[in-house]
Every structure is written in structure tokens, then in C-alpha cells.
Design a protein around this motif. Structure first.
Motif, PDB file in Angstrom:
ATOM      1  N   MET A  12       0.871  -1.135   0.037  1.00  0.00           N
ATOM      2  CA  MET A  12      -0.181  -0.073  -0.045  1.00  0.00           C
ATOM      3  C   MET A  12       0.746   1.267   0.086  1.00  0.00           C
ATOM      4  O   MET A  12       0.512   2.215  -0.575  1.00  0.00           O
ATOM      5  N   PRO A  13       1.994   1.429   0.812  1.00  0.00           N
ATOM      6  CA  PRO A  13       2.676   2.558   0.559  1.00  0.00           C
ATOM      7  C   PRO A  13       3.172   2.916  -0.588  1.00  0.00           C
ATOM      8  O   PRO A  13       3.383   4.156  -1.231  1.00  0.00           O
ATOM      9  N   THR A  14       3.745   1.725  -1.488  1.00  0.00           N
ATOM     10  CA  THR A  14       4.002   1.854  -2.744  1.00  0.00           C
ATOM     11  C   THR A  14       3.093   2.544  -3.637  1.00  0.00           C
ATOM     12  O   THR A  14       3.233   3.136  -4.549  1.00  0.00           O
ATOM     13  N   THR A  15       1.708   1.808  -3.368  1.00  0.00           N
ATOM     14  CA  THR A  15       0.768   2.226  -4.383  1.00  0.00           C
ATOM     15  C   THR A  15       0.455   3.654  -3.994  1.00  0.00           C
ATOM     16  O   THR A  15       0.024   4.284  -4.985  1.00  0.00           O
ATOM     17  N   LEU A  16       0.455   4.199  -2.921  1.00  0.00           N
ATOM     18  CA  LEU A  16       0.165   5.348  -2.523  1.00  0.00           C
ATOM     19  C   LEU A  16       1.137   6.349  -3.279  1.00  0.00           C
ATOM     20  O   LEU A  16       0.496   7.499  -3.921  1.00  0.00           O
ATOM     21  N   TYR A  17       2.525   6.055  -3.213  1.00  0.00           N
ATOM     22  CA  TYR A  17       3.423   6.920  -3.782  1.00  0.00           C
ATOM     23  C   TYR A  17       3.084   6.877  -5.275  1.00  0.00           C
ATOM     24  O   TYR A  17       3.056   7.850  -6.014  1.00  0.00           O
ATOM     25  N   ILE A  18       2.954   5.822  -5.993  1.00  0.00           N
ATOM     26  CA  ILE A  18       2.645   5.676  -7.569  1.00  0.00           C
ATOM     27  C   ILE A  18       1.541   6.659  -7.905  1.00  0.00           C
ATOM     28  O   ILE A  18       1.506   7.335  -8.852  1.00  0.00           O
ATOM     29  N   LEU A  19       0.381   6.683  -7.024  1.00  0.00           N
ATOM     30  CA  LEU A  19      -0.949   7.259  -7.371  1.00  0.00           C
ATOM     31  C   LEU A  19      -0.561   8.768  -7.321  1.00  0.00           C
ATOM     32  O   LEU A  19      -0.816   9.525  -8.240  1.00  0.00           O
ATOM     33  N   VAL A  20       0.190   9.230  -6.260  1.00  0.00           N
ATOM     34  CA  VAL A  20       0.310  10.421  -6.164  1.00  0.00           C
ATOM     35  C   VAL A  20       1.349  11.041  -7.251  1.00  0.00           C
ATOM     36  O   VAL A  20       0.891  12.214  -7.975  1.00  0.00           O
ATOM     37  N   ILE A  21       2.432  10.415  -7.419  1.00  0.00           N
ATOM     38  CA  ILE A  21       3.379  10.904  -8.521  1.00  0.00           C
ATOM     39  C   ILE A  21       2.714  10.692  -9.901  1.00  0.00           C
ATOM     40  O   ILE A  21       2.843  11.809 -10.684  1.00  0.00           O
TER      41      ILE A  21
ATOM     42  N   ALA B  30      -2.325  24.340  -8.906  1.00  0.00           N
ATOM     43  CA  ALA B  30      -1.645  23.504  -7.830  1.00  0.00           C
ATOM     44  C   ALA B  30      -2.797  23.378  -6.780  1.00  0.00           C
ATOM     45  O   ALA B  30      -2.770  22.051  -5.905  1.00  0.00           O
ATOM     46  N   LEU B  31      -3.935  23.918  -6.642  1.00  0.00           N
ATOM     47  CA  LEU B  31      -4.731  23.723  -5.429  1.00  0.00           C
ATOM     48  C   LEU B  31      -5.592  22.199  -5.893  1.00  0.00           C
ATOM     49  O   LEU B  31      -5.975  21.555  -4.965  1.00  0.00           O
ATOM     50  N   ILE B  32      -5.667  22.456  -7.230  1.00  0.00           N
ATOM     51  CA  ILE B  32      -6.293  21.100  -7.682  1.00  0.00           C
ATOM     52  C   ILE B  32      -5.487  19.932  -7.508  1.00  0.00           C
ATOM     53  O   ILE B  32      -5.965  18.560  -7.002  1.00  0.00           O
ATOM     54  N   ILE B  33      -4.253  19.804  -7.507  1.00  0.00           N
ATOM     55  CA  ILE B  33      -3.352  18.597  -7.517  1.00  0.00           C
ATOM     56  C   ILE B  33      -3.406  18.278  -6.124  1.00  0.00           C
ATOM     57  O   ILE B  33      -3.454  17.295  -5.740  1.00  0.00           O
ATOM     58  N   ALA B  34      -3.352  19.655  -5.126  1.00  0.00           N
ATOM     59  CA  ALA B  34      -3.081  19.263  -3.596  1.00  0.00           C
ATOM     60  C   ALA B  34      -4.494  18.577  -3.137  1.00  0.00           C
ATOM     61  O   ALA B  34      -4.561  17.684  -2.234  1.00  0.00           O
ATOM     62  N   ALA B  35      -5.481  18.895  -3.783  1.00  0.00           N
ATOM     63  CA  ALA B  35      -7.060  18.321  -3.533  1.00  0.00           C
ATOM     64  C   ALA B  35      -6.879  16.848  -3.994  1.00  0.00           C
ATOM     65  O   ALA B  35      -7.518  15.914  -3.018  1.00  0.00           O
TER      66      ALA B  35
ATOM     67  N   PHE C 190      -4.594  10.176  -0.152  1.00  0.00           N
ATOM     68  CA  PHE C 190      -3.810   9.772   0.892  1.00  0.00           C
ATOM     69  C   PHE C 190      -5.010   9.514   2.121  1.00  0.00           C
ATOM     70  O   PHE C 190      -4.726   8.515   2.982  1.00  0.00           O
ATOM     71  N   LYS C 191      -6.213  10.150   2.058  1.00  0.00           N
ATOM     72  CA  LYS C 191      -7.312   9.827   2.930  1.00  0.00           C
ATOM     73  C   LYS C 191      -7.882   8.230   2.462  1.00  0.00           C
ATOM     74  O   LYS C 191      -8.025   7.582   3.389  1.00  0.00           O
ATOM     75  N   LEU C 192      -8.033   8.040   1.136  1.00  0.00           N
ATOM     76  CA  LEU C 192      -8.536   6.828   0.644  1.00  0.00           C
ATOM     77  C   LEU C 192      -7.557   5.666   1.118  1.00  0.00           C
ATOM     78  O   LEU C 192      -8.049   4.541   1.438  1.00  0.00           O
ATOM     79  N   ALA C 193      -6.519   5.979   1.144  1.00  0.00           N
ATOM     80  CA  ALA C 193      -5.188   4.966   1.381  1.00  0.00           C
ATOM     81  C   ALA C 193      -5.139   4.782   2.954  1.00  0.00           C
ATOM     82  O   ALA C 193      -5.168   3.457   3.261  1.00  0.00           O
ATOM     83  N   LYS C 194      -5.539   5.800   3.838  1.00  0.00           N
ATOM     84  CA  LYS C 194      -5.397   5.729   4.919  1.00  0.00           C
ATOM     85  C   LYS C 194      -6.776   4.917   5.429  1.00  0.00           C
ATOM     86  O   LYS C 194      -6.638   3.938   6.507  1.00  0.00           O
ATOM     87  N   SER C 195      -7.929   5.229   4.756  1.00  0.00           N
ATOM     88  CA  SER C 195      -9.001   4.588   5.139  1.00  0.00           C
ATOM     89  C   SER C 195      -8.973   2.857   4.837  1.00  0.00           C
ATOM     90  O   SER C 195      -9.664   1.976   5.348  1.00  0.00           O
TER      91      SER C 195
END
Length: 310
Positions: free
Chosen positions: A230-239, A291-296, A302-307
């Protein structure tokens, strides 16, 4: 002469002082080593971001620099080209990010089990477009999509799928899909390499125990492998999300936002308004919105990965 008790008390009192001095010297040395990177980050990331925010409230051009408040943002709301660019950008992100992640995970789950020699070979093949220059990759795809000498038209006509040549990049119905296809081929390399590494580091004793207990391959993946990668997946999703939002080189080299703004993206529209039309304030306003859209999007991931981890 001091007794043994007094000597021990003095040594005990000196020990914390000595530890604090050592810790202070280590901190100073750490900050000194960090200074070059920190100065670079402040000078070329934080400062430009601050200037972009300030500039977005000005009518900034080659001949004018006047404060206009939120007029640039009001113009963005009413700008049909910006709305089109926003829709196209979101379509690119929503389409490419899930496909890149799922395809990379599928390929990685197959090749990580192979012999090291073949695993390295496949990683090299998939990662090659990443290290190849974007201009070179784009030129190859431009030739493939050529309406006259393109290999795609030749193959599709040979297979009987089309009866006449198609101007892939000049047709609004196909142009954005072609851009997404090219983006997919250049985006899967890094996720595959990361997923292969993550899957190789999964605790195989748990996998073997689950298989002995009769767990299916799907149950093993979902209950054991997925939480560990999951940590790798989260990193891949964000990047991957950030890279998709910042799609620019493909648009500039292939379509310039055309035809009829069908491939217009926010990044290319920022470039067009700021550096071609010399409207730096308007371009900065678009940069802040992007920038705001990317941050959102990143915060949502991050929230979905945490859940999921919970």
C-alpha cells in the motif's frame, strides 16, 4: 580530596552537558550539509511559488504591472478555453492514473516471480521509454500517427478495421485519446519497477502459511500482499497524478492544444497565456488553481489509502 560519592555526582552532572554539546554539534553539522539543498529548494521552489501567488493579483505583462485584485480569477471562471482545458486535464488524469496503476501492478505480479535475469530484462524494457528523451518518443509517435505514412493507418487498413487513412492528431474525436495512449506508454515504467521491488519484499512466510491453509490467489493478494504494498501504491498514485496534471511536452510537440482546443490542457494553456501572450498574471492565476487541484487530489488519495489501511 573528594570522596567517591562526590566524584560520581560530578561525573553524572557533566554527562548531560556533554551529551547536549555533542547533539548541538551534530545538529549544526547536519544543517551545514543540508544548506545547499535547502537554499536550492527555497530559491527555486518556495520563492517562485510565492511570486506566482503575488503575481496572480496583478496585470503583469511586458508593459504593465498593476494591481487588479482577483480579476484574473474572475476571468478564469468565465474563460471557455480554461474550462475546456480543465475538463481535458481531468479526463487525462481520471483515465490514465487508474490504467497505469492497474497495468503496472498486473505486469509486476507476473514478472517478479521470474528468474532475476528475465525480471531485469522486462524492467529494462518497460523503463526504457522513461529514460528516453520525451522529444524522441514524441517524434516516433508522431510518425506512427501520421495520416499519410503512419504505421497505425497501414496496420488498421491491412486488418480491414478502417477503409481510409485517419488524421489521428487532427481529428477532435481521436486527438485526446492519442495523447492519453502516448502518456500511458511513457508512464508505466517507474510504477512497474517500484511494484516489482515492493512485491519482492512481501513477507513470503505469510504467503506460504495462507496457501497451506487453502487461501486462493486472490485472497492471498488482497489480505497479505496488498496491505504490504500500500505505501508503494500511494506513492505511485500521487506521482502519476501529478505527472498527468502536468502533461505539457506531448501537447506542445504534437497538437499545440488543437484541433479546436480538443487537447488543450491547463499546463499548455498556462504556457500559451504567460509566454506567448505575455499575460504573466493570468498564467500565474491558472498555476495557483492547478496547484490547488493537485493538492486536493493528493489529499483525497492519502485519505482513501488511510481508510483502506484502517
Amino acid at each position: 580530596m573528594l570522596g567517591k560519592g562526590e566524584t560520581c555526582m560530578q561525573n553524572t552532572a557533566k554527562a548531560p552537558t556533554s551529551m547536549k554539546a555533542t547533539r548541538r554539534r551534530e545538529n549544526i553539522a547536519g544543517y551545514i550539509f543540508m544548506a545547499p539543498s535547502l537554499l536550492f529548494f527555497l530559491g527555486f521552489v518556495i520563492f517562485p511559488m510565492g511570486m506566482c501567488l503575488v503575481t496572480s493579483f496583478f496585470n503583469y505583462s511586458m508593459t504593465d504591472f498593476s494591481f487588479i485584485g482577483i480579476a484574473n480569477y474572475r476571468e478564469l471562471v468565465a474563460d471557455p478555453i480554461f474550462r475546456k482545458a480543465l475538463i481535458n486535464t481531468i479526463v487525462i488524469v481520471v483515465t490514465s492514473v487508474p490504467i497505469v496503476c492497474l497495468f503496472s501492478l498486473w505486469v509486476s505480479s507476473i514478472i517478479y516471480k521470474l528468474h532475476d535475469r528475465y525480471t531485469s530484462l522486462f524492467r529494462c524494457i518497460f523503463y526504457l521509454p522513461v529514460v528516453t528523451g520525451s522529444v524522441a518518443v514524441t517524434v516516433v509517435w508522431k510518425w506512427m500517427f501520421s495520416p499519410y505514412t503512419g504505421v497505425l493507418n497501414y496496420v488498421f487498413k491491412a486488418l480491414g478495421l478502417i477503409s481510409k487513412n485517419i488524421n489521428w492528431l487532427g481529428n477532435p474525436d481521436y486527438a485526446l485519446g492519442c495523447i492519453i495512449l502516448i502518456l500511458l506508454t511513457t508512464s508505466v515504467g517507474q510504477p512497474i519497477v517500484l511494484y516489482v521491488s515492493a512485491l519482492s519484499n512481501v513477507d513470503h512466510s505469510l504467503v506460504e502459511a495462507a496457501e497451506v491453509d487453502g487461501a486462493t490467489n486472490l485472497q492471498v493478494f488482497w489480505r497479505i500482499k496488498w496491505p504490504q504494498i500500500m505505501p508503494t501504491t500511494l506513492y505511485i498514485l500521487v506521482i502519476t497524478t501529478i505527472n498527468s496534471f502536468q502533461c505539457f511536452a506531448l501537447i506542445q510537440l504534437l497538437t499545440s492544444g488543437g484541433p479546436n482546443n480538443s487537447t488543450q490542457t491547463i499546463m499548455y494553456y498556462i504556457y500559451y497565456e504567460a509566454f506567448k501572450m505575455n499575460r504573466y498574471g493570468y498564467g500565474s492565476a491558472m498555476g495557483i488553481i492547478l496547484a490547488l487541484i493537485i493538492a486536493a487530489f493528493s489529499a483525497l488519495q492519502f485519505k482513501l489509502a488511510k481508510s483502506d489501511n484502517g
